[in-house]
Every structure is written in structure tokens, then in C-alpha cells.
Design an enzyme around this catalytic site. Structure first.
Site, short mmCIF file in Angstrom:
data_model
loop_
_atom_site.label_atom_id
_atom_site.label_comp_id
_atom_site.label_asym_id
_atom_site.label_seq_id
_atom_site.Cartn_x
_atom_site.Cartn_y
_atom_site.Cartn_z
N CYS B 85 26.08 -54.16 15.07
CA CYS B 85 24.63 -54.24 15.18
C CYS B 85 24.18 -55.70 15.27
CB CYS B 85 23.98 -53.49 14.01
SG CYS B 85 22.24 -53.08 14.30
N HIS B 185 26.93 -47.95 13.98
CA HIS B 185 27.43 -48.36 12.67
C HIS B 185 28.61 -47.51 12.22
CE1 HIS B 185 24.24 -51.22 11.46
NE2 HIS B 185 23.54 -50.56 12.37
N GLU B 187 30.60 -48.28 9.95
CA GLU B 187 30.73 -48.41 8.48
C GLU B 187 29.81 -47.44 7.75
OE1 GLU B 187 28.70 -50.03 10.24
OE2 GLU B 187 27.16 -51.11 9.10
#
Lengths: 78, 209
Positions: B85, B185, B187
Site C-alpha cells: 500500500c 494487504h 498482511e
């Protein structure tokens, strides 16, 4: 001290979604005949040194503008 | 050791550390003003967020901070660098990845789960991923703009293009494949509670590389 005005604009041919959004809003307010709206950025620098325009240009190349999507102009303002 | 770089305005550094530790890796933080990466750094993550408040252009100011010289040396030596990002924006602004991230075509913040096609499994990050992964996006300036013929597009949105990126690109890698940036994302896709565990494979590969 010299006052240098840097103008950074989206490159011609690069879609400017913010300009398009503003254009739409102006149309909704009743303004007609709007061919295009483009949004850029004005940066005012107050500089010392012998070559304020050259310095401002280097600042544009190294940080203030991204050459992939933006053009810039520099001008001394009285 | 995975070094997660923090800038003023980083948000997702804790999620990145959690993802690395969740697959058995070690993680630590690096600060933007540090001239060096922590000793023993094998991989770097530039996390999501709004470094320097997105002033000027997203990632522009962070990309000129002292730690980025160390990140550039690490990448030049073949070390792994992952930008997520805002981290992707930083890596593009730093010239470590081709192109730039522009305001979304909708001019709005887009926050939703998306399906990504994995177009390139031949990077140290993507070897263990399937053909498609489900991960969230949450950004305002996530439309990659660049020359798709001179970029290694690793992830693409499919079947629709939610942000208006060129070639529907969601993530691009350096020519060598050791630097990867993506707007979604992974994660935040490492636990069933988050709705997807598809990001685990990326971090597992990163830790093992």
C-alpha cells in the site's frame, strides 16, 4: 531573496480524476460550456542564492514533481 | 530477520510484524531516520499507512528519508523488499519500482475484499501462492500508472478493476524480482478471523527466502 512560483500540473493526456470530479460539480451548479478542468498545485518558494530558477527546477526534478505524470513550470514573482 | 520500516504516519507496521511472526519469522522495526537497516536484516517491509500525511504525493517525502538509502543498497545487493500500500507508493517514488500510484479513478477511498490473479509465480514472494488470492484493499491513491510493457506485473485485479490501474495491475516487481510492491494487504489476510488466510503464503516465502 527571490520568490519563485512553481506550478505542477497533471501531464496532458494523463487522466485527471480530480479535475473531472470538479468539472462534474460545476456542471451540476449550472455552469455550461466547460471543456475541461485540470487540478494542479502551486508551490511558493522564497530562495536565497545566485540561481533561484535553476534551484527550483532541480527541486522539481528531485521532489516537487513526478515526471511520469506531472509537468512543472517555474517563474520569478515580484 | 525482517525489518519493518516505520515512518511518521505509518499504520500497518504492527500487522506486518504479526504476519511475519505468524509464519515463524523474526521481525523488528527500523526507523525512517536511521541511516542503516538493523543488523541481520534479510528482508525489508515498507508497510501501509499515510507517511508524512500523504503530503505532496503519497510516498514522496518518505521515499527521500535516510533509511531509504539503506533500503536501496539492500535491494541493489539482491535483498528482498516488500512494499504494501503506502509502501508500494514509497518504492515507486524512490525509483525502486516502475510507475507511480495515482488517485483512484473513483476519486474515493476504496475499502473492500478483492480477488487477485497471481500472474508471476517466479519471484521470491509468490512461489507458494495459488493462481488467485483473496485480500483486502484500503486506499485512496492506488491506481498504478506506468508502462505495462516495461514492468513486471505480478498481481492483477480480476475480473473488474476497482481502482482504475493500468493493465488492472495490483502489484509490480523489479526486473530481478527481489523488490515487490502491491496495493492490497496480504498482511491483513493471515487469519480466518480476517476472512482470508491467502496472504500467509507470501510471508512464508519471504521468511524462507
Amino acid at each position: 531573496m527571490t520568490r519563485v512560483v512553481v506550478t505542477v500540473m497533471p501531464r496532458q493526456g494523463v487522466l485527471d480524476p480530480q479535475g473531472q470530479a470538479v468539472r462534474g460539480a460545476l456542471g451540476r451548479l449550472g455552469f455550461s460550456g466547460i471543456h475541461d478542468v485540470r487540478l494542479g498545485r502551486r508551490i511558493e518558494l522564497e530562495l536565497d542564492g545566485p540561481d533561484p530558477l535553476g534551484t527550483a527546477r532541480e527541486m522539481c526534478e528531485r521532489l516537487l514533481a513526478n515526471a511520469l505524470i506531472e509537468d512543472f513550470t517555474v517563474a520569478i514573482e515580484d | 530477520m525482517v525489518a519493518v520500516v516505520r515512518f511518521p504516519g505509518s499504520l500497518d507496521h504492527e500487522s506486518a510484524v504479526r504476519a511475519v511472526r505468524g509464519v515463524g519469522g523474526e521481525a523488528t522495526y527500523a526507523w525512517h531516520a536511521d541511516p542503516q537497516l538493523p543488523d541481520g536484516t534479510r528482508a525489508v517491509i515498507i508497510p501501509g499507512g499515510f507517511s508524512y500525511g500523504d503530503h505532496l504525493r503519497p510516498g514522496a517525502i518518505a521515499s527521500r528519508s535516510p533509511i531509504m538509502d539503506a533500503v536501496r543498497r539492500h535491494a541493489d545487493a539482491g535483498g528482498l523488499v516488500l512494499g504494501i500500500c503506502n509502501g508500494f507508493q514509497v518504492l515507486c517514488e524512490a525509483g525502486l519500482l516502475p510507475g507511480v500510484l495515482r488517485t483512484n479513478a473513483t476519486t474515493s477511498f476504496v475499502c473492500r475484499q478483492v480477488e487477485l490473479e497471481v500472474l508471476d509465480h517466479d519471484t521470491p514472494f509468490t512461489r507458494e501462492l495459488g493462481a488467485a488470492i483473496s485480500v483486502p484493499i484500503k486506499n485512496h491513491d492506488g491506481a498504478w500508472f506506468g508502462d505495462p510493457h516495461h514492468a513486471r506485473i505480478v498481481f492483477s485485479y480480476g475480473p473488474e478493476n476497482p481502482l482504475g490501474s493500468v493493465a488492472s495491475a495490483a502489484g509490480v516487481a523489479s526486473a530481478r524480482g527481489n523488490v515487490l510492491g502491491l496495493m492490497p494487504h496480504p498482511e491483513e489476510a493471515v487469519d480466518p478471523l480476517l476472512g482470508s488466510t491467502d496472504g500467509l503464503g507470501l510471508f512464508a516465502a519471504l521468511v524462507r527466502a
